[in-house]
Design an enzyme around this catalytic site. Structure first.
Site, PDB file in Angstrom:
ATOM      1  N   ARG A 104       0.848  -1.194   0.000  1.00 52.27           N
ATOM      2  CA  ARG A 104       0.000   0.000   0.000  1.00 52.27           C
ATOM      3  C   ARG A 104       0.874   1.231   0.000  1.00 52.27           C
ATOM      4  O   ARG A 104       1.759   1.367   0.835  1.00 52.27           O
ATOM      5  CB  ARG A 104      -0.831   0.050   1.290  1.00 52.27           C
ATOM      6  CG  ARG A 104      -2.092  -0.654   1.215  1.00 52.27           C
ATOM      7  CD  ARG A 104      -3.051  -0.309   2.311  1.00 52.27           C
ATOM      8  NE  ARG A 104      -2.542   0.139   3.603  1.00 52.27           N
ATOM      9  CZ  ARG A 104      -3.323   0.508   4.596  1.00 52.27           C
ATOM     10  NH1 ARG A 104      -4.622   0.527   4.454  1.00 52.27           N
ATOM     11  NH2 ARG A 104      -2.824   0.880   5.758  1.00 52.27           N
ATOM     12  N   THR A 108      -1.391   7.462  -0.524  1.00 51.63           N
ATOM     13  CA  THR A 108      -2.678   7.314  -1.225  1.00 51.63           C
ATOM     14  C   THR A 108      -3.483   6.122  -0.713  1.00 51.63           C
ATOM     15  O   THR A 108      -4.678   6.026  -0.976  1.00 51.63           O
ATOM     16  CB  THR A 108      -2.443   7.095  -2.731  1.00 51.63           C
ATOM     17  OG1 THR A 108      -1.749   5.838  -2.887  1.00 51.63           O
ATOM     18  CG2 THR A 108      -1.608   8.214  -3.339  1.00 51.63           C
ATOM     19  N   ASP A 200       0.954  -2.978  12.072  1.00 53.28           N
ATOM     20  CA  ASP A 200       1.385  -3.338  10.713  1.00 53.28           C
ATOM     21  C   ASP A 200       1.786  -4.817  10.700  1.00 53.28           C
ATOM     22  O   ASP A 200       2.789  -5.212  11.304  1.00 53.28           O
ATOM     23  CB  ASP A 200       2.564  -2.453  10.306  1.00 53.28           C
ATOM     24  CG  ASP A 200       2.925  -2.644   8.844  1.00 53.28           C
ATOM     25  OD1 ASP A 200       2.917  -1.662   8.090  1.00 53.28           O
ATOM     26  OD2 ASP A 200       3.227  -3.803   8.452  1.00 53.28           O
ATOM     27  N   ASP A 203       5.371  -5.669   9.326  1.00 59.38           N
ATOM     28  CA  ASP A 203       6.425  -5.263  10.266  1.00 59.38           C
ATOM     29  C   ASP A 203       6.476  -6.176  11.475  1.00 59.38           C
ATOM     30  O   ASP A 203       7.553  -6.552  11.957  1.00 59.38           O
ATOM     31  CB  ASP A 203       6.181  -3.818  10.729  1.00 59.38           C
ATOM     32  CG  ASP A 203       6.613  -2.797   9.686  1.00 59.38           C
ATOM     33  OD1 ASP A 203       7.327  -3.181   8.732  1.00 59.38           O
ATOM     34  OD2 ASP A 203       6.228  -1.625   9.816  1.00 59.38           O
TER      35      ASP A 203
HETATM   36  C1  PRP Z   1      -0.840  -4.734   4.376  1.00 56.03           C
HETATM   37  C2  PRP Z   1      -1.625  -6.026   4.462  1.00 56.03           C
HETATM   38  C3  PRP Z   1      -2.485  -5.974   3.243  1.00 56.03           C
HETATM   39  C4  PRP Z   1      -2.779  -4.505   3.094  1.00 56.03           C
HETATM   40  C5  PRP Z   1      -4.171  -4.241   3.584  1.00 56.03           C
HETATM   41  O1  PRP Z   1       0.202  -4.880   3.489  1.00 56.03           O
HETATM   42  O2  PRP Z   1      -0.808  -7.162   4.566  1.00 56.03           O
HETATM   43  O3  PRP Z   1      -1.852  -6.495   2.076  1.00 56.03           O
HETATM   44  O4  PRP Z   1      -1.831  -3.822   3.916  1.00 56.03           O
HETATM   45  O5  PRP Z   1      -4.534  -2.928   3.355  1.00 56.03           O
HETATM   46  P1  PRP Z   1      -5.689  -2.535   2.320  1.00 56.03           P
HETATM   47  O6  PRP Z   1      -6.832  -3.433   2.587  1.00 56.03           O
HETATM   48  O7  PRP Z   1      -5.991  -1.106   2.690  1.00 56.03           O
HETATM   49  O8  PRP Z   1      -5.144  -2.655   0.943  1.00 56.03           O
HETATM   50  P2  PRP Z   1       1.290  -3.711   3.281  1.00 56.03           P
HETATM   51  O9  PRP Z   1       0.832  -2.748   2.238  1.00 56.03           O
HETATM   52  O10 PRP Z   1       1.621  -3.110   4.627  1.00 56.03           O
HETATM   53  O11 PRP Z   1       2.514  -4.463   2.661  1.00 56.03           O
HETATM   54  P3  PRP Z   1       3.506  -5.538   3.349  1.00 56.03           P
HETATM   55  O12 PRP Z   1       2.708  -6.793   3.598  1.00 56.03           O
HETATM   56  O13 PRP Z   1       4.534  -5.725   2.298  1.00 56.03           O
HETATM   57  O14 PRP Z   1       4.049  -4.950   4.613  1.00 56.03           O
HETATM   58  N1  URA Z   2      -2.092  -3.109   6.904  1.00 55.27           N
HETATM   59  C1  URA Z   2      -1.671  -3.536   8.113  1.00 55.27           C
HETATM   60  O1  URA Z   2      -0.652  -4.238   8.210  1.00 55.27           O
HETATM   61  N2  URA Z   2      -2.367  -3.173   9.197  1.00 55.27           N
HETATM   62  C2  URA Z   2      -3.480  -2.424   9.134  1.00 55.27           C
HETATM   63  O2  URA Z   2      -4.084  -2.124  10.188  1.00 55.27           O
HETATM   64  C3  URA Z   2      -3.907  -1.986   7.868  1.00 55.27           C
HETATM   65  C4  URA Z   2      -3.205  -2.358   6.765  1.00 55.27           C
END
Ligand code: PRP
Ligand code: URA
Length: 209
Positions: A104, A108, A200, A203
């Site tokens: 994400r 945005t 997160d 993380d």
């Molecule tokens: C997180 C999570 C989802 C997304 C959810 O990933 O694992 O993929 O956010 O958010 P949304 O429903 O608003 O799209 P992130 O973008 O943090 O990436 P990562 O898993 O690489 O840390």
């Molecule tokens: N992605 C995450 O990892 N946590 C949230 O709460 C939302 C999006």
């Protein structure tokens, strides 16, 4: 509209409380996500079709059951979805794995795609998309779009925690996909994080915060 199925087994709910706790360390967090994914896979496969099969026991012939229908494909959304793969595989060891890389954009909140790799026979499989978090729904919707564009059949989305906004968005965009959750939380905050959520997920799984 796709079904919203709450996986509310006591073991899942107990483990989810520890997962949410900010004092849970990376090792425990990773182990618990793996365990909850395994337990959710048990619930998610409850309705898989069966067929009769004869088997010779050491004593006599018996009629047993075996799984019928399409084989399963598991599609984690990177990174955090990877944390759920091994748990699901313990329940469905014959599943093949496809990967969709997506993150994400912090400003945005729109998903940015960076990778896709799918098994050769993916079109013939019933696909389960896994990601711990369903927040705005943007990432899950984009991942399911990517699969459908390739003539694939994603039928289930399995997440640990969702916000109502994400559930609504997926149900509107992909009414043919059932959503399986361990918890449905209150809302999103101004940064697009689920409240109360778990922070997160990527993380916390990989210790990168
Ligand atoms: C997180 C999570 C989802 C997304 C959810 O990933 O694992 O993929 O956010 O958010 P949304 O429903 O608003 O799209 P992130 O973008 O943090 O990436 P990562 O898993 O690489 O840390
Ligand atoms: N992605 C995450 O990892 N946590 C949230 O709460 C939302 C999006």
């Amino acid at each position: 509209m796709g079904r919203l199925v709450m996986c509310d087994h006591p073991l899942i709910q107990h483990k989810m409380t520890i997962i949410r706790d900010k004092n849970t360390n990376t090792k425990q967090f990773r182990e618990l996500v793996d365990e909850v994914a395994m337990l959710m896979a048990y619930e998610l496969t409850r309705e898989l079709p069966l067929e009769d099969v004869k088997v010779e026991t050491p004593v006599a012939e018996a009629t047993g059951k075996r799984l019928a229908g399409r084989m399963i494909g598991l599609i984690p959304i990177l990174r955090a979805g990877l944390g759920m793969v091994d748990g699901v595989l313990r329940m469905i060891p014959s599943a093949k794995i496809g990967h969709i890389g997506m993150y994400r954009d912090h400003n945005t909140l729109q998903p940015v795609e960076y990778y896709i790799s799918l098994p050769k026979d993916v079109e013939e499989r019933e696909l389960i998309v896994v990601d711990p978090m369903l927040a705005t729904g943007g990432s899950a919707i984009a991942a399911i779009d990517m699969l459908k564009k390739r003539r694939c059949r994603p039928t289930k989305l399995m997440c640990l925690i969702a916000a109502p906004e994400g559930v609504k968005a997926v149900q509107e965009q992909h009414p043919d996909v059932d959503i399986y959750l361990a918890a449905l939380d209150e809302r999103l905050n101004e940064h697009g994080y689920i409240v109360p959520g778990l922070g997160d997920a990527g993380d916390r799984l990989y210790g990168t915060n």
